[in-house]
Design an enzyme around this catalytic site. Structure first.
Site, PDB file in Angstrom:
ATOM      1  N   GLU A 111     -11.097  -3.624 -53.666  1.00 12.92           N
ATOM      2  CA  GLU A 111     -12.442  -3.632 -53.843  1.00 12.92           C
ATOM      3  C   GLU A 111     -12.671  -4.561 -55.385  1.00 12.92           C
ATOM      4  OE1 GLU A 111     -15.230  -0.163 -52.558  1.00 12.92           O
ATOM      5  OE2 GLU A 111     -13.281   0.836 -53.450  1.00 12.92           O
ATOM      6  N   GLU A 131     -10.283   4.847 -48.062  1.00  9.32           N
ATOM      7  CA  GLU A 131     -10.856   5.915 -48.593  1.00  9.32           C
ATOM      8  C   GLU A 131     -11.296   7.018 -47.588  1.00  9.32           C
ATOM      9  OE1 GLU A 131     -11.361   2.732 -51.441  1.00  9.32           O
ATOM     10  OE2 GLU A 131     -11.343   2.893 -49.378  1.00  9.32           O
TER      11      GLU A 131
END
Length: 801
Positions: A111, A131
């Site tokens: 990210e 995640e």
């Protein structure tokens, strides 16, 4: 942890993050990045910025410990890191930013890279957003930028399946702008950044892109299909649908709105029971690598390159498959050429199945099979590093095999058995090599199931244990070291799980209802379906072992004997409680019900001759509470090093639902008092099978969680390290800590994962140092964990426990 910046003569500022070994992102790193980016933006001699990770890795993601804030603390006056760092600091930076990505960029690491204006990667770099495996969603903009860089379909696949890709594929998809050799990576990134600054390459803010999204109807169609799949395959995992909701918000209302949705959803999920359970499993699995008096005494593992396997049946062929796929040569021994050929073909079939499912390539398969050699005698066993016996559960046969192995194998060869039940001291009693005899209990199918239960006796050498631990990691298993006893840790803990359903059936409960209820709890199969897969002969042999070892708490059912008498042996002959046909899903067999009725008449235990009336919840509890009860005995006897080992073992070995955190974690959420009172009631109604263990009773009476008692009770001083590991994973709010400081420990409510119960138990011994501990706590930032590594080190250094 450091964030540094160097400005070259070319006007490129190289900002480096360093937090070995994986450059994990935490609050301090975020602050450091903002500081360095602010400096680079202000400096007139800086034209562009390159972001790199030190040590050959970009970043392994965000610090998971940050998810373990005090319960209920989901609000913050500070702006989200997703907006404050990724958008305001990096993406909206007035100077172009290029990420030089090497080794891995996972989770928050990827990210961070996607927030940059371009990404240059080294070959074979791993890229992914895993995640969801922890019950959360990407929280630094991943749900918005990944679809804009690789398209909605691929982004959803990568996130929902936590499926990483390599940089080569990333280049084809558009996630990576260029690939450069590791030695040239920084130089290539500097040049790329300068080209952006000079307007020779596009200055791309990925959050603003829409070209990869496609039409609105197409994107929504993809998301609808993904939602339906998530509901089918992960019905108890809210993070999957939450992730899709965040993606859709960004598609419908723009990337910034999507970021706000992502942030709010992330804060909600962090406080969910699913996330707490999955994070518990994450830390529990990491803890299995630490084995007291084995991994902490300075031993170095020896290389195991050649392994003999005795027995080419389902287990032996599965173990062989795992080993050869990890570049370990295997000599597979059978009693004659017919059985040997069958065993070799089983290994080939296992490999072919993996190829068909895309798990291994054809070249990998050929290389693996070249390492498999079939033998019918012991002539090749003289130079082996390890032998694993995988024959049927027959004590005299196993004893004879180990006597032979002692004679033919070298003195350094590890002698392992794959027995699932039999006491290792019995297996090795006719040898003089008890120091190198060890249990290597794989779970079926051995080449697929991830757990490896390593069983040590009192005489097993630490070196042998370490060597088998190392082999387990090489073949991509999760090894758990346990102490020797009948059934060891996993099968012993779960033998009541297989017997309680039989007891319920003889009390008049429909067997297919029991299976349905247990599936609804989260197991992939019900216990009767599971018995079909194992076969009743295996169940009968195991039951005999348990009856001999634990005669006070065995339910002796006649049902399996009657099933065998009727010519049924489960899946192996197609007839069991279910009808098994090749290529078809097993279906309940109504013709088994008369056999069940016959067994009920023989056992005659229904109160007043009438079936009992129970709810689905009671069925679940009557199956699982006795399992927890036996786990308490396993903990009390020190069969496992820590309670969390049983969490990992229950999930990876017995398919306990991962979203419930493992057997002991789930038991603590239910509460020891409730489990104890239920078992006590049932023992009075139905007999000693349900009798609560001493360990469970003691914890219920003291209000202590089951998951920490094993570390706390035998000896506080000798177990202080294990206690503190558990404390490290625990948090509480400020008012509760003030109550501890003021001596009002007994008024406090019980806290999940055991912080306060441990303090209750240790309070008198800790009191002299409590004020010093609070003084140290006050030095930490207000939003950090109270129970930090610094505090742990302080306690240890001052000998408080």
């Amino acid at each position: 942890m450091t964030v540094t910046m160097e400005v070259g003569n070319d006007g490129v500022a190289v900002v480096s993050i360093s937090n070995p070994p994986l450059n994990i992102i935490n609050a301090a790193m975020i602050a450091g990045l903002k500081e360095k980016f602010g400096e680079a933006t202000r400096r007139s001699d800086v034209k562009a910025i390159v972001l790199i990770g030190k040590g050959g890795r970009f970043s392994g993601g965000f610090d998971i410990n940050a998810f373990k804030k005090p319960s209920g603390d989901t609000s913050s006056d500070e702006p989200s890191a997703s907006i404050d760092l990724i958008v305001n600091t990096i993406e909206d930076c007035k100077k172009p930013v290029v990420a030089a990505v090497e080794g891995l960029a996972l989770g928050g690491g990827l990210e961070l890279a996607m927030g940059c204006h371009a990404r240059i990667a080294a070959p074979k770099t791993q890229l992914g957003l895993p995640e969801l495996t922890l019950g959360v969603i990407p929280g630094l903009g991943g749900t918005q930028r990944l679809p804009r860089l690789v398209g909605v379909s691929k982004a959803v696949e990568m996130m929902l399946f936590s499926k990483p890709i390599l940089s080569e594929e990333g280049k084809l998809l558009g996630l990576i702008d260029d690939i450069a050799p590791s030695k040239e990576l920084v130089r290539a990134s500097r040049l790329f950044a300068l080209e952006i600054a000079n307007r020779c390459k596009p200055w791309v803010r990925s959050l603003h892109r829409t070209d990869k999204i496609g039409s609105l109807s197409e994107a929504q169609g993809l998301l609808r299909a993904a939602r339906e799949q998530a509901k089918r395959t992960a019905p108890n995992m809210p993070q999957h649908l939450a992730c899709l909701d965040a993606v859709e918000e960004g598609i419908l209302h723009g990337g910034f709105k999507g970021l706000l949705k992502e942030t709010s959803v992330s804060k909600e999920l962090v406080q969910s029971n699913t996330t707490k359970a999955l994070i518990n499993l994450f830390f529990a699995q990491r803890a299995t690598a630490k084995v007291p008096s084995i991994t902490d005494i300075g031993l170095k593992p020896k290389h195991v390159k050649k392994v003999g396997i005795i027995g080419g049946g389902i287990m032996g062929s599965g173990i062989a498959t795992s080993l050869i796929l990890s570049n370990i040569t295997v000599f597979l021994k059978e009693i004659n050429s017919e059985y040997l050929l069958k065993g070799m073909k089983s290994v080939e079939a296992n490999i072919e199945g993996l190829v068909t499912r895309g798990k291994v390539t054809r070249d990998m398969a050929r290389k693996a099979l070249s390492l498999l050699k079939g033998v019918s005698d012991y002539s090749e066993f003289k130079e082996l590093d390890m032998v694993i016996e995988a024959v049927i559960e027959d004590v005299p046969l196993k004893q004879d095999i180990f006597s032979d192995l002692e004679k033919v194998c070298s003195s350094h060869c590890i002698l392992a058995t794959n027995t699932s039940t039999i006491d290792l001291n019995v297996i090795g009693e006719k040898t003089n090599s008890q120091d190198r005899i060890i249990g290597a209990h794989f779970f079926s199918p051995a080449h697929i199931m991830p757990l490896l239960e390593i069983i040590q006796t009192e005489k097993t050498s630490p070196q042998v244990i370490l060597d088998l631990l190392t082999v387990g990691k090489i073949i991509k298993k999760v090894p758990i070291v346990v102490r020797n006893c009948t059934g060891f840790a996993v099968n012993r803990t779960f033998f009541p799980y297989m017997q309680a359903p039989q007891l319920l059936v003889h009390l008049g409960v429909d067997l297919f209802r029991v299976d349905r209820v247990i599936r609804n709890f989260g197991f992939p199969l019900g216990p009767f379906h599971l018995q079909d897969l194992g076969g009743y002969r295996l169940g009968k042999a195991a039951g005999k072992e348990y009856a001999n070892a634990f005669p006070d708490r065995i339910f002796r059912s006649t049902l399996n004997e009657l099933m065998l008498k009727d010519g049924r042996n489960g899946k192996s002959n197609g007839k069991g409680f279910y009808i098994h046909k090749k290529g078809s899903k097993p279906i309940p067999d109504p013709s088994v019900l008369p056999i069940v009725d016959e067994s009920r008449k023989l056992m005659n235990i229904m109160p007043g001759g009438k079936p009992i009336s129970v709810t689905d919840e009671e069925i679940t509890e009557m199956v699982l509470f006795p399992t927890v009860n036996e786990a308490c005995r396993v903990l009390d006897e020190g069969v496992v090093a820590r309670a969390s080992d049983l969490d990992v073992a229950s999930v990876l070995g017995m398919s306990f639902p991962s979203y419930r955190g493992g057997l002991m974690f789930w038991a603590d959420t239910v509460g020891p008092s409730r489990i104890y009172s239920s078992l006590k009631k049932w023992s009075e109604m139905y007999g000693s099978f349900f009798k609560p263990s001493r360990y469970l009773e003691e914890r219920a009476m003291k209000g202590m969680p089951l998951s920490i008692a094993a570390e706390a009770t035998p000896s506080l001083k000798s177990n202080s390290k294990l206690i503190l590991e558990r404390l490290l994973l625990s948090t509480t709010d400020e008012r509760e800590w003030l109550s501890i400081r003021d001596g009002e420990i007994w008024k406090l409510k019980q806290i999940d994962n055991g912080m306060l119960p441990v303090l209750k138990l240790c309070y008198d011994q800790m009191q002299p140092c409590i004020e010093q501990c609070f003084a140290l706590c006050s030095m930490f930032p207000k939003d950090s964990l109270f129970c930090s590594f610094e505090l742990i080190q302080f306690w240890m250094a001052h000998g408080t426990l």
